[in-house]
Every structure is written in C-alpha cells, then in structure tokens.
Enzyme design. Structure first.
Site, PDB file in Angstrom:
ATOM      1  N   SER A   9      28.623 -10.103 -55.694  1.00 37.48           N
ATOM      2  CA  SER A   9      28.422 -10.892 -54.485  1.00 37.48           C
ATOM      3  C   SER A   9      29.682 -10.883 -53.611  1.00 37.48           C
ATOM      4  O   SER A   9      30.131  -9.834 -53.185  1.00 37.48           O
ATOM      5  CB  SER A   9      28.008 -12.315 -54.872  1.00 37.48           C
ATOM      6  OG  SER A   9      27.540 -13.031 -53.751  1.00 37.48           O
ATOM      7  N   ASP A  30      16.632 -10.246 -53.512  1.00 40.22           N
ATOM      8  CA  ASP A  30      17.797 -11.118 -53.383  1.00 40.22           C
ATOM      9  C   ASP A  30      17.633 -12.031 -52.163  1.00 40.22           C
ATOM     10  O   ASP A  30      17.576 -11.553 -51.026  1.00 40.22           O
ATOM     11  CB  ASP A  30      19.059 -10.258 -53.219  1.00 40.22           C
ATOM     12  CG  ASP A  30      20.340 -11.060 -53.359  1.00 40.22           C
ATOM     13  OD1 ASP A  30      20.318 -12.267 -53.027  1.00 40.22           O
ATOM     14  OD2 ASP A  30      21.357 -10.495 -53.792  1.00 40.22           O
ATOM     15  N   HIS A  40      19.460 -12.609 -56.882  1.00 44.74           N
ATOM     16  CA  HIS A  40      20.926 -12.537 -56.786  1.00 44.74           C
ATOM     17  C   HIS A  40      21.523 -12.656 -58.182  1.00 44.74           C
ATOM     18  O   HIS A  40      22.051 -13.703 -58.564  1.00 44.74           O
ATOM     19  CB  HIS A  40      21.423 -13.659 -55.881  1.00 44.74           C
ATOM     20  CG  HIS A  40      22.808 -13.442 -55.340  1.00 44.74           C
ATOM     21  ND1 HIS A  40      23.145 -12.349 -54.558  1.00 44.74           N
ATOM     22  CD2 HIS A  40      23.944 -14.170 -55.464  1.00 44.74           C
ATOM     23  CE1 HIS A  40      24.417 -12.429 -54.217  1.00 44.74           C
ATOM     24  NE2 HIS A  40      24.934 -13.523 -54.759  1.00 44.74           N
TER      25      HIS A  40
END
Length: 393
Positions: free
Chosen positions: A227, A282, A316
């Site tokens: 991320s 995501d 995610h």
C-alpha cells in the site's frame, strides 16, 4: 476476549501486550485466513467494542491478509504465542524453542521500531530486502511474511522499518504511522504527499548503511512494500541518487505511484525491474490506480521493465499466490548463486579487529548468548565468533 459477531462468520480476538497500552487485533475469517493489526490506545477504555463496520474499515485500510496455511501456521506458533506466554503450556514452549534453534535466521528489534531478520551465519548473506508497511501499520505487520520469505531464501536479510507517527489528512487528521500525508485517493490529491522526501531519505540511509558496513553492492538490494509502503518503495527505488546505486528490483503490493508530477527516474535506472501485485476488488487503492501507475512509468517516465499482476476478487490485502509471485521475483533478481556469487557475499569485519562490544553484538545476533556465558577474555569472544563464521558450531 473473543467475540463472534452477528450476521457474519468471523471471530475476532483482542490480545494485549504491556497491559492496555498496545493491543493487537487478530481476525480469523476461516481456518486458513488470518488478519492482524496493532492498535495503540492512549487511555484505558472501560470497554473495547468492535463492530462489523470498524472491522471492515480496519481490514481494508491497515491490515495484511494471509490465506496461506504455512504463513498462518508460522504466525500462530511464533507471534501469537510470543504475545500470549501465559497461555502457553510448557510443552508448546519447548517445541517453540526447538523450532527457533533450528531456524536459519534471527529476528532482532530495536527501540526505533525497526525489525531485522538476518541469516544466523552472517557470512551467508548475499542480498537485502527492505519491506515497508502500509498506512497505520508498523514493521510488526509484516514480520511473519518476512520470516516466511527468510526461511525459503536464507541468503537474504530483511529490514522492516516503522513509519513515523504523524497526522493524516484523509483520516481526519488522526495521528498514525504514515510515510507521508495522504489528502485523498484520487489522482489529483495523490500529488500532495507532504513528508515523502523525508521517508525517502530514511530508505536511502538504510541502504547506504548496509553498503558501507558490509560492502554489499546496491545491485543486491531490493525495496518492497504494501500500500503506502509500496508507493514509497516505487518512489524511492526509481529515484536513487546515482546510477551507481541502481537496485536489483522493486516490489509493490497494492500500491501506486505517488506525487507523479514530481517524479523523475534517475538516468540509468530505467530498466530496474518492477513487480506490481494488485487486487482487482481493492476498495482502497483501486486497480485503476495500479494500471495508471504502470502507464505513467512506461509511457511518460521512461521505465522499461514494469510487470503488473492483478488478482480477481482480491481486496486490499495479500494472498498466497501473490507471495509466491514475490518469491519467484526475488529469486530472479537476487539469486542465491550465479557467475558473480563470490562478489555478492558480505564482507565482515575481522573478529580480531572488533571491540568487545561489537563481539557481544555479533554473538547476540547469532543466537550464541548461552555459549558465551562465563567468558572473561576477549580472545574467547573472538574464537566463538570466528568458529560461528567458519561453520564449526
């Protein structure tokens, strides 16, 4: 306590360490899925309540998901039990100690939140991977994954830094571990990354220190991250100060290219290999951002080697297919053996030239503390370190 929420088949466990000052949330969605996150509290709450919405927000924003029995198994036997010693039986403690003694690596933590996972025999190291966590997490969030990688690639050293705690605009100014400020997730807001150059310098320092202390070439180093950590790795790895500091490669997991208007690839680094893994479902960093990042680097910035792997249904998080892809990539850019493998090994200081403090530190890192009990003479420490490097122990 453990609580099974209504309307969903999910069990949450709250584990406290240093009572009521730091909590760890472990979410077990099924028998082979585990999510975890560190939660810090400033005051002692009378009641800790987790709702489905909060759990979802946490899982997509801050947590890493491992759907691999091997990784979860490692987590259960190491991290979980090390934080719940009171619940461990003497037999499980014995087996855990035995497993640690058989391990090919050591895990060290410092006061700055940096976790280092290195080969027990320092001379076997021939590569370095720096892994950066995501927003709101810490180095601990990726220790289990790094240890799993270290067990399969014993020639690599892994360094996991922790981001500084600072207010994040997107999260209503709430202070949390963050590599830089995030004002939004749209392309325009993504240009505002206050603090990213400071974090970039942090990674430069880690790489430079490794090079200066072990003579490990930069071509045997890689940056990786999840991320926001993946975004920082991409931003840093393609903008190393000089072409002589070109890295072996970069791994981006569920990340993106931040501050693209300020981003310029350092001359000579255009063909640095990049592996970008991203979930098609995501909800935080949408897959369109991943595709746009690849497009910008290849078509506008001059990158030549950018591989984007997408995974249907993945949110995610990280899944075993992705981890295997990372392992294969690292095995390609940082192979254990090769034509120049003799030049890859780290060059360590001769034990005879080390101070007693340095010798003690080397012994601690090698897990040889018990063998040094009762030592009085420096020559004894020197012999122990040398025997360890020679593989006599």
């Amino acid at each position: 306590k453990s609580q099974r929420l209504a309307n969903c088949n999910t069990k949450y466990s709250i584990i406290t360490t240093k009572p009521l000052r730091r909590m760890q949330l472990i979410c077990r969605i099924s028998t082979n899925t585990s999510i975890r996150s560190g939660i810090r509290v400033r005051s002692v709450p009378k009641r800790f309540k987790l709702t489905g919405a909060a759990a979802y927000a946490s899982s997509v924003a801050f947590l890493s998901v491992f759907q691999s029995l091997a990784v979860v198994s490692s987590f259960s036997s190491n991290s979980f039990h090390s934080r719940s010693r009171s619940a461990s039986s003497s037999s499980s403690s014995s087996s855990s100690s035995s497993a640690r003694s058989m391990s090919t690596f050591t895990t060290q933590r410092d006061s700055n939140g940096v976790v280092t996972i290195a080969p027990k025999r320092e001379t076997e190291q021939s590569g370095l991977v720096v892994i950066c966590h995501g927003l709101g997490d810490s180095a601990e969030g990726f220790v289990d994954m790094a240890e799993s990688l270290a067990s399969q690639m014993p020639h690599l050293k892994f360094i996991l830094p922790t981001a500084p705690t600072q207010p994040v605009t997107m999260n209503m100014g709430m202070p949390m571990p963050s590599w830089y400020d995030i004002t939004g997730l749209d392309e325009r807001s993504n240009e505002n990354c206050n603090g990213i150059h400071t974090s970039q310098t942090t990674l430069h320092t880690i790489l430079q220190t490794e090079h200066q202390t072990t003579s490990l070439p930069y071509t045997r180093m890689a940056l990786a991250g999840f991320s926001q950590g993946g975004a920082l790795s991409l931003f840093t790895g393609m903008q190393m100060p000089t072409k002589e500091q070109k890295l072996a490669g970069i791994v981006v997991m569920s990340g993106y290219l931040p501050a693209s208007k300020k981003f310029t690839i350092t001359e000579g680094l255009e063909d640095t290999p990049i592996l970008h893994c991203h979930g098609e479902a995501d909800p935080m960093v949408r897959v369109d951002m991943a595709r746009r990042s690849r497009e910008v680097l290849l078509e506008e910035k001059g990158a030549k080697d950018y591989t984007l792997k997408t995974y249907p249904g993945l949110v995610h998080s990280v899944i075993p297919e992705e981890v295997q892809e990372v392992i294969a990539f690292l095995g390609t850019i940082l192979p254990r053996e090769g034509e120049n493998s003799d030049e890859w090994s780290v060059k360590l200081k001769d034990p005879k030239d080390m101070s007693v403090k340095e010798l003690r530190e080397a012994i601690r890192k090698a897990g040889l503390g018990r063998a040094a009990v009762g030592f009085m003479e420096k020559s004894e420490f020197i012999k122990l370190v040398q025997d360890h490097r020679d593989g006599k122990l």
